[in-house]
Design an enzyme around this catalytic site. Structure first.
Site, PDB file in Angstrom:
ATOM      1  CB  SER A 134      -2.854   5.169   7.060  1.00 34.37           C
ATOM      2  OG  SER A 134      -2.634   3.843   7.478  1.00 34.37           O
TER       3      SER A 134
ATOM      4  CG  ASP B 243       1.642   5.840 -10.948  1.00 37.01           C
ATOM      5  OD1 ASP B 243       1.734   5.081  -9.954  1.00 37.01           O
ATOM      6  OD2 ASP B 243       1.127   5.488 -12.026  1.00 37.01           O
ATOM      7  CB  ILE B 244       4.434   4.788  -5.910  1.00 38.61           C
ATOM      8  CG1 ILE B 244       5.693   4.391  -5.136  1.00 38.61           C
ATOM      9  CG2 ILE B 244       3.385   3.676  -5.889  1.00 38.61           C
ATOM     10  CD1 ILE B 244       5.479   4.290  -3.631  1.00 38.61           C
TER      11      ILE B 244
ATOM     12  CG  ASP C 124      -3.376  -3.186  -2.401  1.00 41.25           C
ATOM     13  OD1 ASP C 124      -2.484  -3.803  -2.981  1.00 41.25           O
ATOM     14  OD2 ASP C 124      -4.138  -3.697  -1.561  1.00 41.25           O
TER      15      ASP C 124
HETATM   16  P1  ADP Z   1      -4.773   3.374   2.653  1.00 38.35           P
HETATM   17  O1  ADP Z   1      -5.807   2.284   2.640  1.00 38.35           O
HETATM   18  O2  ADP Z   1      -3.502   2.984   3.388  1.00 38.35           O
HETATM   19  O3  ADP Z   1      -5.311   4.692   3.071  1.00 38.35           O
HETATM   20  P2  ADP Z   1      -4.805   4.207  -0.170  1.00 38.35           P
HETATM   21  O4  ADP Z   1      -4.240   3.501  -1.333  1.00 38.35           O
HETATM   22  O5  ADP Z   1      -6.274   4.440  -0.120  1.00 38.35           O
HETATM   23  O6  ADP Z   1      -4.284   3.426   1.126  1.00 38.35           O
HETATM   24  O7  ADP Z   1      -4.104   5.613  -0.021  1.00 38.35           O
HETATM   25  C1  ADP Z   1      -2.758   5.786   0.400  1.00 38.35           C
HETATM   26  C2  ADP Z   1      -2.152   6.950  -0.352  1.00 38.35           C
HETATM   27  O8  ADP Z   1      -1.732   6.503  -1.650  1.00 38.35           O
HETATM   28  C3  ADP Z   1      -3.108   8.106  -0.592  1.00 38.35           C
HETATM   29  O9  ADP Z   1      -2.454   9.322  -0.206  1.00 38.35           O
HETATM   30  C4  ADP Z   1      -3.350   8.056  -2.099  1.00 38.35           C
HETATM   31  O10 ADP Z   1      -3.566   9.355  -2.623  1.00 38.35           O
HETATM   32  C5  ADP Z   1      -2.040   7.496  -2.591  1.00 38.35           C
HETATM   33  N1  ADP Z   1      -2.013   6.894  -3.944  1.00 38.35           N
HETATM   34  C6  ADP Z   1      -3.037   6.386  -4.686  1.00 38.35           C
HETATM   35  N2  ADP Z   1      -2.573   5.919  -5.865  1.00 38.35           N
HETATM   36  C7  ADP Z   1      -1.224   6.134  -5.883  1.00 38.35           C
HETATM   37  C8  ADP Z   1      -0.173   5.902  -6.821  1.00 38.35           C
HETATM   38  N3  ADP Z   1      -0.395   5.315  -8.003  1.00 38.35           N
HETATM   39  N4  ADP Z   1       1.097   6.283  -6.487  1.00 38.35           N
HETATM   40  C9  ADP Z   1       1.347   6.848  -5.283  1.00 38.35           C
HETATM   41  N5  ADP Z   1       0.409   7.094  -4.351  1.00 38.35           N
HETATM   42  C10 ADP Z   1      -0.865   6.746  -4.648  1.00 38.35           C
END
Ligand code: ADP
Length: 178
Positions: free
Chosen positions: A124, A13-14, A37
């Protein structure tokens, strides 16, 4: 330092990373959303959204491929760099170029602010539907090309969330030559 030693691939989790900046895969309104986001705004608290609103009041919306910076609010990360990746339309609408720009412009902002460490999600590849293998190749190429010619940021973390992305990024890291 060798290129390979400046890049880290992890799964998790970022929002938990204590780095100089984490990157948000935002949408043009900067008003929050789902996926990473939503996670960033939930964990970071209202301060980040306030700063996003002030930015949007000035620039209208954030165009695809561009990047802006706010504080990290309550996050362990000091800053959030918000960028907008392209929506996948099949590959014929400059998606690769725009995705590379999202990475490069985020890195350029980090350099400009003197930041030493930055973590990227897999921009994305969620709701925006970019095929994961192709997105990973674009991301890796953009980041390695940038690092070859810039001392800052010193360290780049690819923070993968799902197993598939983690596996793809590990393969790409192993293939770095120097
Ligand atoms: P986008 O609209 O750019 O596709 P998303 O948030 O739907 O953005 O997805 C971008 C990436 O972030 C996906 O690979 C998703 O699995 C990942 N992601 C979702 N939650 C987290 C998190 N808490 N930490 C890191 N990566 C995440």
């Amino acid at each position: 330092m060798k290129l390979k030693d400046r890049i880290e691939v992890m799964q998790g989790d970022i929002t938990r990373l204590k780095v100089d900046a984490i990157v948000n895969a935002a949408n043009p309104s900067l008003m929050g959303g789902g996926g990473v986001d939503g996670a960033i705004h939930r964990a970071g608290g209202p301060q980040i959204l306030e700063e996003c609103k002030a930015i949007i009041a000035k620039i209208g919306q954030l165009d695809t491929g561009k990047a802006v910076i706010t504080s990290g609010g309550n996050l362990p990360a000091a800053h959030v760099i918000h960028t907008v990746g392209p929506v996948w339309h099949g590959g014929g609408q400059q998606e690769a170029k725009l995705l590379a720009e999202a990475y490069t412009n985020s890195l350029a902002l980090a350099s400009e602010k003197g930041l030493r460490s930055i973590a990227f999600p897999n921009i994305s590849t969620g709701v925006y539907g970019y095929p994961k293998r192709e997105a990973a190749q674009v991301a890796f190429r953009a980041v390695t090309d940038y690092l070859k010619t810039h001392p800052l940021p010193e360290r780049v973390i690819f923070c993968c969330f799902d197993d598939k992305n983690y596996q793809l990024y590990q393969e790409l890291l192993q293939n770095i030559k120097d």
